[in-house]
Design a protein around this motif. Sequence first.
Motif, PDB file in Angstrom:
ATOM      1  N   VAL B 113     -75.728  61.927  -3.680  1.00  0.00           N
ATOM      2  CA  VAL B 113     -74.482  61.351  -4.455  1.00  0.00           C
ATOM      3  C   VAL B 113     -73.898  61.165  -2.989  1.00  0.00           C
ATOM      4  O   VAL B 113     -74.252  62.399  -1.895  1.00  0.00           O
ATOM      5  CB  VAL B 113     -73.149  62.252  -5.232  1.00  0.00           C
ATOM      6  CG1 VAL B 113     -72.397  61.896  -4.972  1.00  0.00           C
ATOM      7  CG2 VAL B 113     -74.206  62.723  -6.954  1.00  0.00           C
ATOM      8  N   ASN B 150     -69.933  56.038  -2.208  1.00  0.00           N
ATOM      9  CA  ASN B 150     -69.830  56.484  -3.452  1.00  0.00           C
ATOM     10  C   ASN B 150     -70.749  56.353  -4.583  1.00  0.00           C
ATOM     11  O   ASN B 150     -70.168  56.299  -4.963  1.00  0.00           O
ATOM     12  CB  ASN B 150     -68.080  56.353  -3.707  1.00  0.00           C
ATOM     13  CG  ASN B 150     -66.803  56.740  -3.136  1.00  0.00           C
ATOM     14  OD1 ASN B 150     -66.833  56.940  -2.233  1.00  0.00           O
ATOM     15  ND2 ASN B 150     -65.992  56.305  -3.437  1.00  0.00           N
ATOM     16  N   VAL B 152     -73.718  56.874  -6.143  1.00  0.00           N
ATOM     17  CA  VAL B 152     -75.221  58.241  -7.154  1.00  0.00           C
ATOM     18  C   VAL B 152     -76.419  57.590  -7.614  1.00  0.00           C
ATOM     19  O   VAL B 152     -76.146  56.602  -8.123  1.00  0.00           O
ATOM     20  CB  VAL B 152     -74.367  58.269  -8.556  1.00  0.00           C
ATOM     21  CG1 VAL B 152     -74.957  59.191  -9.155  1.00  0.00           C
ATOM     22  CG2 VAL B 152     -73.276  58.932  -8.603  1.00  0.00           C
ATOM     23  N   PRO B 170     -69.460  54.399  -9.329  1.00  0.00           N
ATOM     24  CA  PRO B 170     -68.554  54.538  -9.692  1.00  0.00           C
ATOM     25  C   PRO B 170     -66.569  54.866  -8.377  1.00  0.00           C
ATOM     26  O   PRO B 170     -66.989  55.268  -7.474  1.00  0.00           O
ATOM     27  CB  PRO B 170     -68.018  56.413 -10.765  1.00  0.00           C
ATOM     28  CG  PRO B 170     -68.554  57.061  -9.378  1.00  0.00           C
ATOM     29  CD  PRO B 170     -69.932  55.924  -8.705  1.00  0.00           C
ATOM     30  N   GLY B 172     -63.716  54.385  -8.800  1.00  0.00           N
ATOM     31  CA  GLY B 172     -62.601  55.066  -8.528  1.00  0.00           C
ATOM     32  C   GLY B 172     -61.485  54.373  -8.071  1.00  0.00           C
ATOM     33  O   GLY B 172     -61.531  53.109  -7.858  1.00  0.00           O
ATOM     34  N   THR B 173     -61.191  55.096  -6.710  1.00  0.00           N
ATOM     35  CA  THR B 173     -59.971  54.738  -5.757  1.00  0.00           C
ATOM     36  C   THR B 173     -60.697  53.977  -4.579  1.00  0.00           C
ATOM     37  O   THR B 173     -59.730  54.514  -3.778  1.00  0.00           O
ATOM     38  CB  THR B 173     -58.841  55.789  -5.351  1.00  0.00           C
ATOM     39  OG1 THR B 173     -59.557  56.956  -4.732  1.00  0.00           O
ATOM     40  CG2 THR B 173     -58.004  55.978  -7.011  1.00  0.00           C
ATOM     41  N   SER B 174     -61.557  53.922  -4.435  1.00  0.00           N
ATOM     42  CA  SER B 174     -62.681  53.994  -2.921  1.00  0.00           C
ATOM     43  C   SER B 174     -63.342  51.949  -3.052  1.00  0.00           C
ATOM     44  O   SER B 174     -62.950  51.579  -4.304  1.00  0.00           O
ATOM     45  CB  SER B 174     -63.312  54.668  -2.807  1.00  0.00           C
ATOM     46  OG  SER B 174     -64.671  54.110  -3.856  1.00  0.00           O
ATOM     47  N   VAL B 176     -66.038  49.190  -2.402  1.00  0.00           N
ATOM     48  CA  VAL B 176     -67.294  49.503  -1.840  1.00  0.00           C
ATOM     49  C   VAL B 176     -67.328  48.341  -0.997  1.00  0.00           C
ATOM     50  O   VAL B 176     -68.337  49.124  -0.196  1.00  0.00           O
ATOM     51  CB  VAL B 176     -68.314  49.231  -3.038  1.00  0.00           C
ATOM     52  CG1 VAL B 176     -69.570  48.824  -3.342  1.00  0.00           C
ATOM     53  CG2 VAL B 176     -67.741  50.037  -4.249  1.00  0.00           C
ATOM     54  N   ASN B 181     -59.596  46.841  -4.806  1.00  0.00           N
ATOM     55  CA  ASN B 181     -60.351  47.628  -6.516  1.00  0.00           C
ATOM     56  C   ASN B 181     -59.652  48.179  -7.446  1.00  0.00           C
ATOM     57  O   ASN B 181     -59.806  49.094  -8.262  1.00  0.00           O
ATOM     58  CB  ASN B 181     -61.683  48.340  -6.268  1.00  0.00           C
ATOM     59  CG  ASN B 181     -61.934  49.502  -5.483  1.00  0.00           C
ATOM     60  OD1 ASN B 181     -60.259  49.501  -5.414  1.00  0.00           O
ATOM     61  ND2 ASN B 181     -62.159  50.219  -5.584  1.00  0.00           N
ATOM     62  N   ASP B 185     -62.286  50.857 -12.623  1.00  0.00           N
ATOM     63  CA  ASP B 185     -61.924  52.477 -12.991  1.00  0.00           C
ATOM     64  C   ASP B 185     -63.493  52.826 -14.172  1.00  0.00           C
ATOM     65  O   ASP B 185     -63.700  53.624 -13.989  1.00  0.00           O
ATOM     66  CB  ASP B 185     -61.138  52.290 -14.599  1.00  0.00           C
ATOM     67  CG  ASP B 185     -60.976  50.892 -15.373  1.00  0.00           C
ATOM     68  OD1 ASP B 185     -62.039  50.988 -14.968  1.00  0.00           O
ATOM     69  OD2 ASP B 185     -60.107  51.295 -15.922  1.00  0.00           O
ATOM     70  N   GLY B 186     -64.566  51.744 -13.594  1.00  0.00           N
ATOM     71  CA  GLY B 186     -65.301  52.628 -14.340  1.00  0.00           C
ATOM     72  C   GLY B 186     -66.195  53.121 -13.680  1.00  0.00           C
ATOM     73  O   GLY B 186     -66.348  53.235 -12.635  1.00  0.00           O
ATOM     74  N   LEU B 187     -67.896  54.143 -14.616  1.00  0.00           N
ATOM     75  CA  LEU B 187     -68.650  54.611 -13.709  1.00  0.00           C
ATOM     76  C   LEU B 187     -69.345  54.038 -12.932  1.00  0.00           C
ATOM     77  O   LEU B 187     -70.094  54.213 -12.034  1.00  0.00           O
ATOM     78  CB  LEU B 187     -69.590  54.789 -14.934  1.00  0.00           C
ATOM     79  CG  LEU B 187     -70.466  56.186 -14.751  1.00  0.00           C
ATOM     80  CD1 LEU B 187     -69.948  57.616 -13.727  1.00  0.00           C
ATOM     81  CD2 LEU B 187     -71.170  57.196 -15.677  1.00  0.00           C
TER      82      LEU B 187
END
Lengths: 333, 333, 333
Positions: B113, B150, B152, B170, B172-174, B176, B181, B185-187
């Motif tokens: 991760v 971020n 995985v 995922p 998140g608030t980041s 890519v 973005n 909000d997905g994984l």
Amino acid sequence: MQKKFIALAIAGVLAAPVAASADTANVTVYGKAHMSIDHVDTGNSMWDVRSRASRLGFKGTEDLGDGLKAVYQMEFGVEMADRNNDINDGDRGSLSQRNTFIGLAGDWGTFVVGRHDTPFKISTGKLDLFGDEAADYNDTLGFIDARADNAVAYISPSMSGLTLAAAMVPAGTSTVFGGANANADGLAEAISVAAMYGNGPLYAALAYETYDQDVITSTSATPDLDMWRFGIGYSMDAFKVGFVYENEDVGADFDIYQLSAAYKFGNNVVKGMYGETDGNALGTIGKGDSWGIGLDHHFSKRTKVYAQYVEIDPDAAGVSNTDTFSVGMVHSF
Amino acid sequence: MQKKFIALAIAGVLAAPVAASADTANVTVYGKAHMSIDHVDTGNSMWDVRSRASRLGFKGTEDLGDGLKAVYQMEFGVEMADRNNDINDGDRGSLSQRNTFIGLAGDWGTFVVGRHDTPFKISTGKLDLFGDEAADYNDTLGFIDARADNAVAYISPSMSGLTLAAAMVPAGTSTVFGGANANADGLAEAISVAAMYGNGPLYAALAYETYDQDVITSTSATPDLDMWRFGIGYSMDAFKVGFVYENEDVGADFDIYQLSAAYKFGNNVVKGMYGETDGNALGTIGKGDSWGIGLDHHFSKRTKVYAQYVEIDPDAAGVSNTDTFSVGMVHSF
Amino acid sequence: MQKKFIALAIAGVLAAPVAASADTANVTVYGKAHMSIDHVDTGNSMWDVRSRASRLGFKGTEDLGDGLKAVYQMEFGVEMADRNNDINDGDRGSLSQRNTFIGLAGDWGTFVVGRHDTPFKISTGKLDLFGDEAADYNDTLGFIDARADNAVAYISPSMSGLTLAAAMVPAGTSTVFGGANANADGLAEAISVAAMYGNGPLYAALAYETYDQDVITSTSATPDLDMWRFGIGYSMDAFKVGFVYENEDVGADFDIYQLSAAYKFGNNVVKGMYGETDGNALGTIGKGDSWGIGLDHHFSKRTKVYAQYVEIDPDAAGVSNTDTFSVGMVHSF
């Protein structure tokens, strides 16, 4: 060959990206922690904690055979104190860059490319008895020292005590000395050369540095900045004296000199300096004089503590002196 | 247990915060210094000093028993040159982040991760004979390589030469890939998978990567970005050839390919590449073609010097070629 | 003496700047990688990857004789995830500063200058069973912990189980706690003291911290911030319990407490906490309560994985709970 078409051990890529680096002995981790507690009086007075050129570095050499060596260094300035007034951000981005380069070395000398103190700066660095301390000759008298980004530098071996060094800066899209450089496109927008001679108790140095004005101001209407510097030091038993003179010509002309002396007794050194300045080409200091006195106590070769007092006395009417009393500790590792 | 209610040796907290870390052997310090002096001609010409993906890293593993290992890595990009036009700030904040992760490894593969090159990027990385150099296939032809924040990620062990890798992000608030973005909000807002096969002289790779458009543009009105890539390499004694093809679909469709070849003699490698591109989905390059030729001299496994010439030739009328002559040195430690 | 007038081996300056640092044994490289994958529900839900106080440090000591030691540490926070929405910048400047200091230690205790956790923070740090994890007591209940820039700190040796610590901050031009401090010029603009007692199964701590309001708000019209904190922990075989209480007075008055318990079986620990808060003086959290439960599995002394669930329940009408499920891994090196 580094690139192969055979199967990649990709798990290895994840867990151990560079096989050749498994041997940590390739890297020497080193640095210096230097902090002081200062009382500064500029009319108003304040107490402050200051980090003074504290640093952390990584360096190494590889023997390439036939007397040739690869050399590299990545050195970072570590701001151990917080000097800005930002919100409490843990000082993100507080690592700066210091001498960081790659190169080759041999009997013929050392050739490096990267960020490095200029030969001009190196030439008399050892004559500043208060280097990085409150009475540092850059801060008190305005001697101009540069760590050039994007330098291409050569330094000779010692030839019967004489060492020559030269650096040039192909400005490219980068900045050498502050300011933009849209007009700078040559291979040697800045040049710095130095001759240094050491023999027993005597040390002498002569250096010259010039910046194409494009590099500094982004206009070609103003003259280049030319500087030359002379330094001499002599040691007799426990006593030593030094003198450094610098001339800066940027249309306007500036002279700076400093006298210094030190006396060693036991693990202690008492030292002092006095100098006068016309100000300097960067305007970081005004016409005036400065003096400082200090006592160093060396716990070991790597660790010392000190106390010093320094005055900066501007000639301008109505401008206050800056009087600093500083107690500090330096540890090299 | 790490938390205890017994007396804290607080002096120990100050002087030696983590008892378990007293054994430096837990850490391997490694890196790469790579700089070049470039002459760049885009109509106007200039000389420049460039740092090319120079890096400093810290990594290690711990044997947890039962064939399980903990793995970690913190790798930083070190900008050894100064590319911006800021004032002479010593390049504060010039450390960037490269592959930085924590994970577990075993017979079953490696799970991490953190921030990492995507499987898509890894799949053909070794086929770019000019990686990180002036003729790097990202810079010349617009192949899109990402180091995902971020991530995985999982990578299999080699199974008779076949290695599989997959990563998801995922969001998140980041971010890519650049851009906001807010809708992500997905994984698994981004997914990257690769199959790599190596057997004797043959290497082949197939990879796919997709980004939910929310991640890139913060709107859901535009299509996702889908990319797939195929690469193959073959080596015969001192000669090797390679081919990489990439398709990018973001509503508009982009094709890119590159052919490359290298020949080794003694400690030297002569290498060349040619490719064509429709441009790419990020708009970092336009339609055109590019070719490069270079000569590497390996002083050792860890140190090489090189010279190369590369042209980028846009198809667009009135747009100049970019011709770069680059002399560089790479040292891994 | 560090400064000499004899010839400089300048090539040595370039290739090996600090002779004394050739011995890497002066430096211990250490750190901690801690990442989690979190599902966060605040009405809307999202998946996120988070770096939790991951760090990389460099530290060492030197024996100065006569029972005296020099101590230093440079510790950096490493943001292993990307939390901001900037463009994909590789998180330049993503290194923050953690405890970074220089000092002297002896039978009489340890004296350091630099950036350091305050005694107030240290006093009950070990009672937070979820430190740096999703249920950390700072994030869930608003306990105020500071890492003071520019601290001058002393910590005693253990005296029959009793340890005393004190720190002051000469604010100078720096910021202690967020906000400007134009009015701050004293030697001790912030003060933090703690008494900690550990004896067998019992641990107890009492601490006080005060900030001159100038430091926080740059106005002298508002009252100072005064905080005191009490903590107690007790362990019985595999079971342990803890309690921490904090009062903050900044004109308005805030009370916070937390109860915690843990039970160890094999290499696993099950742990829980419950607490209530009036909010805090910094406004980082509102009135409410919070609870959390977690399971840790220790692979080794240096590596653990965990899963935990935590709720933050604000009292305010119409404000959603924050429910977080977090799976993480921690590796110390």
